[in-house]
Design an enzyme around this catalytic site. Structure first.
Site, PDB file in Angstrom:
ATOM      1  N   ALA A  63       0.866  -1.164   0.000  1.00 38.26           N
ATOM      2  CA  ALA A  63       0.000   0.000   0.000  1.00 38.26           C
ATOM      3  C   ALA A  63       0.914   1.230   0.000  1.00 38.26           C
ATOM      4  O   ALA A  63       2.093   1.118   0.318  1.00 38.26           O
ATOM      5  CB  ALA A  63      -0.857  -0.010   1.257  1.00 38.26           C
ATOM      6  N   GLY A 102       0.566  -5.058   0.759  1.00 35.46           N
ATOM      7  CA  GLY A 102      -0.575  -5.020  -0.149  1.00 35.46           C
ATOM      8  C   GLY A 102      -0.255  -5.600  -1.520  1.00 35.46           C
ATOM      9  O   GLY A 102      -1.147  -6.066  -2.226  1.00 35.46           O
ATOM     10  N   GLU A 125       4.264  -5.664   7.160  1.00 28.76           N
ATOM     11  CA  GLU A 125       3.486  -4.606   7.818  1.00 28.76           C
ATOM     12  C   GLU A 125       3.891  -4.368   9.271  1.00 28.76           C
ATOM     13  O   GLU A 125       3.855  -3.238   9.759  1.00 28.76           O
ATOM     14  CB  GLU A 125       1.987  -4.938   7.757  1.00 28.76           C
ATOM     15  CG  GLU A 125       1.335  -4.665   6.405  1.00 28.76           C
ATOM     16  CD  GLU A 125       1.452  -5.823   5.421  1.00 28.76           C
ATOM     17  OE1 GLU A 125       2.292  -6.729   5.632  1.00 28.76           O
ATOM     18  OE2 GLU A 125       0.704  -5.825   4.424  1.00 28.76           O
TER      19      GLU A 125
HETATM   20  N1  3HC Z   1       4.628   3.432   0.014  1.00 29.26           N
HETATM   21  C1  3HC Z   1       5.105   4.656  -0.296  1.00 29.26           C
HETATM   22  N2  3HC Z   1       6.372   4.885  -0.665  1.00 29.26           N
HETATM   23  C2  3HC Z   1       7.194   3.838  -0.685  1.00 29.26           C
HETATM   24  C3  3HC Z   1       6.768   2.539  -0.352  1.00 29.26           C
HETATM   25  C4  3HC Z   1       5.410   2.349   0.002  1.00 29.26           C
HETATM   26  N3  3HC Z   1       4.926   1.153   0.301  1.00 29.26           N
HETATM   27  N4  3HC Z   1       7.817   1.700  -0.470  1.00 29.26           N
HETATM   28  C5  3HC Z   1       8.854   2.442  -0.864  1.00 29.26           C
HETATM   29  N5  3HC Z   1       8.481   3.738  -0.997  1.00 29.26           N
HETATM   30  C6  3HC Z   1       9.315   4.853  -1.453  1.00 29.26           C
HETATM   31  C7  3HC Z   1      10.456   5.176  -0.507  1.00 29.26           C
HETATM   32  O1  3HC Z   1      10.024   6.077   0.489  1.00 29.26           O
HETATM   33  C8  3HC Z   1      11.469   5.775  -1.426  1.00 29.26           C
HETATM   34  O2  3HC Z   1      11.094   7.092  -1.692  1.00 29.26           O
HETATM   35  P1  3HC Z   1      12.209   8.217  -1.968  1.00 29.26           P
HETATM   36  O3  3HC Z   1      13.003   7.727  -3.133  1.00 29.26           O
HETATM   37  O4  3HC Z   1      11.420   9.427  -2.188  1.00 29.26           O
HETATM   38  O5  3HC Z   1      13.025   8.245  -0.699  1.00 29.26           O
HETATM   39  C9  3HC Z   1      11.279   4.988  -2.723  1.00 29.26           C
HETATM   40  O6  3HC Z   1       9.968   4.419  -2.643  1.00 29.26           O
HETATM   41  C10 3HC Z   1      12.277   3.860  -2.923  1.00 29.26           C
HETATM   42  O7  3HC Z   1      12.292   3.069  -1.746  1.00 29.26           O
HETATM   43  P2  3HC Z   1      13.660   2.512  -1.144  1.00 29.26           P
HETATM   44  O8  3HC Z   1      14.673   3.580  -1.081  1.00 29.26           O
HETATM   45  O9  3HC Z   1      13.301   1.812   0.116  1.00 29.26           O
HETATM   46  O10 3HC Z   1      14.082   1.490  -2.290  1.00 29.26           O
HETATM   47  P3  3HC Z   1      14.784   0.079  -2.197  1.00 29.26           P
HETATM   48  O11 3HC Z   1      14.961  -0.365  -3.570  1.00 29.26           O
HETATM   49  O12 3HC Z   1      15.934   0.142  -1.262  1.00 29.26           O
HETATM   50  O13 3HC Z   1      13.718  -0.875  -1.484  1.00 29.26           O
HETATM   51  C11 3HC Z   1      11.553  -1.852  -1.093  1.00 29.26           C
HETATM   52  C12 3HC Z   1      12.512  -1.186  -2.110  1.00 29.26           C
HETATM   53  C13 3HC Z   1      12.150  -3.184  -0.624  1.00 29.26           C
HETATM   54  C14 3HC Z   1      10.249  -2.066  -1.764  1.00 29.26           C
HETATM   55  C15 3HC Z   1      11.419  -0.932   0.137  1.00 29.26           C
HETATM   56  O14 3HC Z   1      11.096   0.355  -0.306  1.00 29.26           O
HETATM   57  C16 3HC Z   1      10.367  -1.340   1.118  1.00 29.26           C
HETATM   58  O15 3HC Z   1      10.595  -2.194   1.939  1.00 29.26           O
HETATM   59  N6  3HC Z   1       9.174  -0.689   1.040  1.00 29.26           N
HETATM   60  C17 3HC Z   1       8.129  -0.880   1.999  1.00 29.26           C
HETATM   61  C18 3HC Z   1       7.404  -2.165   1.798  1.00 29.26           C
HETATM   62  C19 3HC Z   1       6.283  -2.285   2.794  1.00 29.26           C
HETATM   63  O16 3HC Z   1       6.458  -2.075   3.976  1.00 29.26           O
HETATM   64  N7  3HC Z   1       5.093  -2.651   2.312  1.00 29.26           N
HETATM   65  C20 3HC Z   1       3.959  -2.777   3.147  1.00 29.26           C
HETATM   66  C21 3HC Z   1       3.225  -1.473   3.166  1.00 29.26           C
HETATM   67  S1  3HC Z   1       1.877  -1.491   4.279  1.00 29.26           S
HETATM   68  C22 3HC Z   1       0.668  -2.330   3.450  1.00 29.26           C
HETATM   69  O17 3HC Z   1       0.866  -2.787   2.369  1.00 29.26           O
HETATM   70  C23 3HC Z   1      -0.647  -2.416   4.155  1.00 29.26           C
HETATM   71  C24 3HC Z   1      -1.574  -3.385   3.521  1.00 29.26           C
HETATM   72  O18 3HC Z   1      -1.488  -4.625   4.195  1.00 29.26           O
HETATM   73  C25 3HC Z   1      -2.969  -2.901   3.598  1.00 29.26           C
END
Ligand code: 3HC
Ligand code: NAI
Length: 690
Positions: A63, A102, A125
């Site tokens: 998400a 998500g 999450e």
């Molecule tokens: N939402 C919004 N922005 C996000 C994002 C997300 N889920 N994931 C990454 N970004 C953004 C980062 O803030 C960053 O922004 P910036 O360049 O402006 O600083 C950009 O995307 C690139 O991210 P990274 O620097 O972290 O890139 P990497 O290549 O090192 O890593 C990744 C990629 C492994 C996908 C890492 O970004 C990550 O772990 N992201 C989060 C994943 C996550 O936690 N997902 C669950 C979200 S909660 C959810 O899904 C709820 C659902 O169950 C309802």
């Protein structure tokens, strides 16, 4: 069709491609057109099956985290996945990169998942103080069994394809063209007779022994460290077993929303963005070229040098460790061997990996052996004279363009740089002990440090898995400077009437892994005693303890007693008596000191110092201070760091109490920083300063 979603019909297969850089997060800009595309594909009789794939570097990474604090926009992710799941034509998710949160939940709404061999899937999450909120906790257990799902969901750790396929989370793994493999898989499914089973209909794996499941819950949540999300996540997985699918799904959503609105989640989301923001350094363009670093020299093989050598070797970098003499070198190399042997014993690495890492580290006592290194990291005694000597020697032998780094905790980096003819190549790399474990790296920017040198330090940090924060030159940089402000009142609190155990209890209740007195006992009272002596400072209680041989845990006694080699601190009547005597000598009448006073006199000065650090530009932003404290000093993750917590608690309230204690004591640590006063007046937050 939209900017973010394209749909093409390839011989009866609808290929839906999501393109929302950088990580295809499922924000509204993606959800709305995807919903429309799915509705169209569902209704289109010419479509016999659907492939959902992503453009760019990854499948959907979850998400959109930045939307969580904002008003919800339709369609919600659960609605989107419900629509996907209602489609009776076979659906396939083509996964590359990372399908997280998500993103994986979207893939779980499909009948099938085909993934690139290098892909990872996970439900991270909990790392954001959340639980999966779009069906992850009810669909994944149906696919891989509740215990395996529990492990994935509660740990938040992504899994690779070998495990994912073995568990049944993906149906096929592709080595070449993923889109083609997904298409071929789908065509075979279209050709099959009979209905395609949605995950919701697969209940077979749910028939587990509940007692065994509870044992798995206890095991999976024992490292929850006071965080609520892992426990709630386990509850949601339990619901998948004990409730009907739709009820468990509805309950999951309720629990998700509860978590989303918690301080814990706001704090962890703050830290997620803060950690990434910290790598954006004012004055350094994103495309600034980092210098390649393949070979590193480490000077000094003591506590820090040995740890730094391991941190580098663990990241695949070749290390040359330099010591004063063969004996000191042997000691250092022996320590490294012992540490790796411990890792093998604990099972965190195998014997072959130990050998591979050891093979990357070689020792020398000759500076000439460092001439081909790309970087030298100095970790010798904390003494300007010694640092000058070392940097002078490095300046002579290191190749042009090599980076000269110091691990100094307190000394003036610019003065160190001045002992070389290349101050532009000098940078501080302040690791934390143990350096191969602790994630924080303060990168100290001197007056002359070149942008490429900073960019190289940031790239190095990333390579060796550290969390970098760029800081300016001052006594103690960000972390130790704030620690000093916090420490200032420790003694006074004791003399006022508190006990070490009372102070430590307040810290534990706040969520710190350890209070200040237990920490000093662990580090050794003699270390801070020496430091005080070098600065001409005294601390009546701690000095007297040192004089009595109370050097901390290693001596079996410090602020606490450690009986028979135990690490459990016990109150020591000798210490209690000593404190009373010292208070008496100083004419201080001891009184009852409450928990609130302890917080106000320890945490608030630290926040105050943090504000000064931001004001002076030593940290580029308040959130950098939070990253330092959470990753280097054990500030509770659930509270987001000192500056985040201060804002949440109320800067005005903090300023009021600082004024109060400033009035009472006249001590500088309580004099409210102008920045805090200003925010208290305007009611603004640190983010408004940017
Ligand atoms: N939402 C919004 N922005 C996000 C994002 C997300 N889920 N994931 C990454 N970004 C953004 C980062 O803030 C960053 O922004 P910036 O360049 O402006 O600083 C950009 O995307 C690139 O991210 P990274 O620097 O972290 O890139 P990497 O290549 O090192 O890593 C990744 C990629 C492994 C996908 C890492 O970004 C990550 O772990 N992201 C989060 C994943 C996550 O936690 N997902 C669950 C979200 S909660 C959810 O899904 C709820 C659902 O169950 C309802
Ligand atoms: P240490 O005393 O354990 O190790 C210092 C090592 O440097 C010794 O092995 C010594 O033989 C060697 N050495 C001294 N002079 C040398 C020279 N001229 N050439 C080569 N080697 C020399 O000290 P520690 O704790 O490792 O600290 C080193 C540096 O790291 C200090 O600047 C300290 O402030 C800093 N630091 C220490 C932290 C800690 O927790 N101990 C944390 C972060 C930084």
């Amino acid at each position: 069709m939209s900017d973010t979603v394209t749909i093409t019909n390839e011989d009866g297969v609808a290929v839906i491609v999501l393109d929302n850089p950088p990580v295809n997060a499922l924000g509204h800009a993606l959800r709305a057109p995807l919903f429309a595309a799915l509705e169209a594909a569902k209704a289109d009789e010419a479509v016999q099956g659907i492939v959902i794939a992503c453009a760019g570097r990854t499948f959907v990474a979850g998400a959109d985290i930045s939307e969580f604090g904002k008003p919800p926009l339709e369609p919600s992710l659960p609605d989107l996945i419900a629509l996907l799941e209602s489609i009776e034509k076979p659906t396939v998710a083509a996964i590359h990169g990372t399908a997280l949160g998500g993103g994986l939940e979207l893939a779980l709404g499909c009948h099938y998942r085909v993934a690139d061999r290098a892909a990872m899937i996970g439900l991270p999450e909990v790392n954001l103080g959340l639980i999966p909120g779009a069906g992850g906790t009810v669909r994944l257990p149906r696919l891989v069994g509740p215990e395996a799902a529990l492990g994935i969901i509660v740990s938040g750790k992504p899994v690779g394809m070998e495990k994912a396929q073995a568990l049944g989370a993906v149906d096929a793994v592709a080595d070449g063209d993923l889109r083609a493999a997904a298409m071929a898989f789908l065509r075979a499914k279209i050709a099959e007779d009979g209905p395609h089973r949605h995950i919701r209909a697969r209940d077979e794996k749910l028939a587990v022994d509940l007692d065994a499941f509870e044992a798995a819950v206890a095991d999976a949540t024992k490292k929850a460290r006071g965080l609520t999300a892992p426990l709630t996540a386990a509850e949601a997985v339990r619901n998948a077993i004990t409730m009907a699918f739709d009820d468990a799904l509805a309950r999951e959503r309720e629990l998700f929303l509860e978590r989303r609105d918690s301080l814990e989640s706001a704090a962890q989301r703050h830290l997620f963005f803060a950690t990434r923001e910290a790598t954006k350094v004012p004055g350094i363009a994103r495309d600034t070229q980092a210098r390649p670093i393949e070979k590193a020299a480490v000077i000094g093989a003591g506590t820090m040098g040995a740890g730094i050598a391991m941190a580098l070797a663990n990241g695949g970098i070749e290390v040359r460790l330099l010591e004063l003499n063969a004996e000191a070198l042997e000691r250092g190399l022996g320590q490294i061997d012992k540490t790796y042997a411990g890792s093998v014993k604990r099972g965190s690495i195998d014997a072959a990996e130990k050998e591979a890492r050891l093979a990357r580290i070689s020792g020398t006592t000759d500076y000439a052996a460092l001439s081909d290194c790309d970087i030298a990291i100095e970790a010798v005694f904390e003494d300007m004279g010694v640092k000058h000597k070392v940097f002078g020697a490095l300046d002579k032998v290191m190749k042009p363009g090599a980076i000269l780094a110091s691990n100094t905790s307190y000394l003036d980096l610019d003065e160190i740089a001045a002992s070389t003819g290349r101050p532009q190549d000098v940078v501080g790399l302040h690791f934390f002990s143990p350096a191969h474990v602790m994630r924080l790296l303060e990168i100290v920017r001197g007056d002359h440090t070149a942008p490429e040198v900073l960019a190289s330090a940031l790239a190095l940090a990333r390579r060796i898995g550290k969390v970098p924060v760029v800081v300016g030159v001052c006594n103690g940089f960000v972390g130790n400077r704030m620690l000093a402000a916090r420490r200032e009142e420790n003694e006074s609190l004791l003399l006022s009437g508190a006990t070490p155990e009372q102070v430590d209890r307040v810290f534990a209740d706040f969520g710190w892994p350890m209070g200040p007195f237990a920490m000093v006992d662990l580090a050794g009272l003699d270390i801070s005693w020496k430091h005080r002596q070098s600065l001409g400072l005294t601390a009546p209680v701690a000095d007297a303890l040192c004089e009595a041989g109370h050097f901390g845990q290693k001596a079996g006694r410090g602020f606490y007693l450690y009986e028979d080699g135990s690490r459990t601190p016990k109150p020591d009547p000798f210490v209690a008596e000593l404190i009373e005597r010292k208070a008496d000598e100083l004419g201080i009448e001891r009184r009852t000191v409450g928990a609130e006073e302890i917080t106000e006199r320890t945490l608030y000065p630290m926040i105050n110092e943090g504000a000064r650090i931001v004001e002076e530009g030593i940290a580029a932003r308040a959130s950098d201070v939070d990253v330092v404290w959470v990753n280097g000093y054990g500030f509770p993750v659930a509270k987001g760091g000192p500056m985040f917590w201060a804002e949440h608690f109320g800067i005005g309230r903090i300023v009021d109490r600082l004024e109060h204690w400033y009035g009472e004591t006249g001590k500088e640590v309580f004099k409210p920083a102008p920045l805090l006063r200003q925010l208290a007046l305007t009611g603004g937050g640190f983010a408004d300063l940017a």
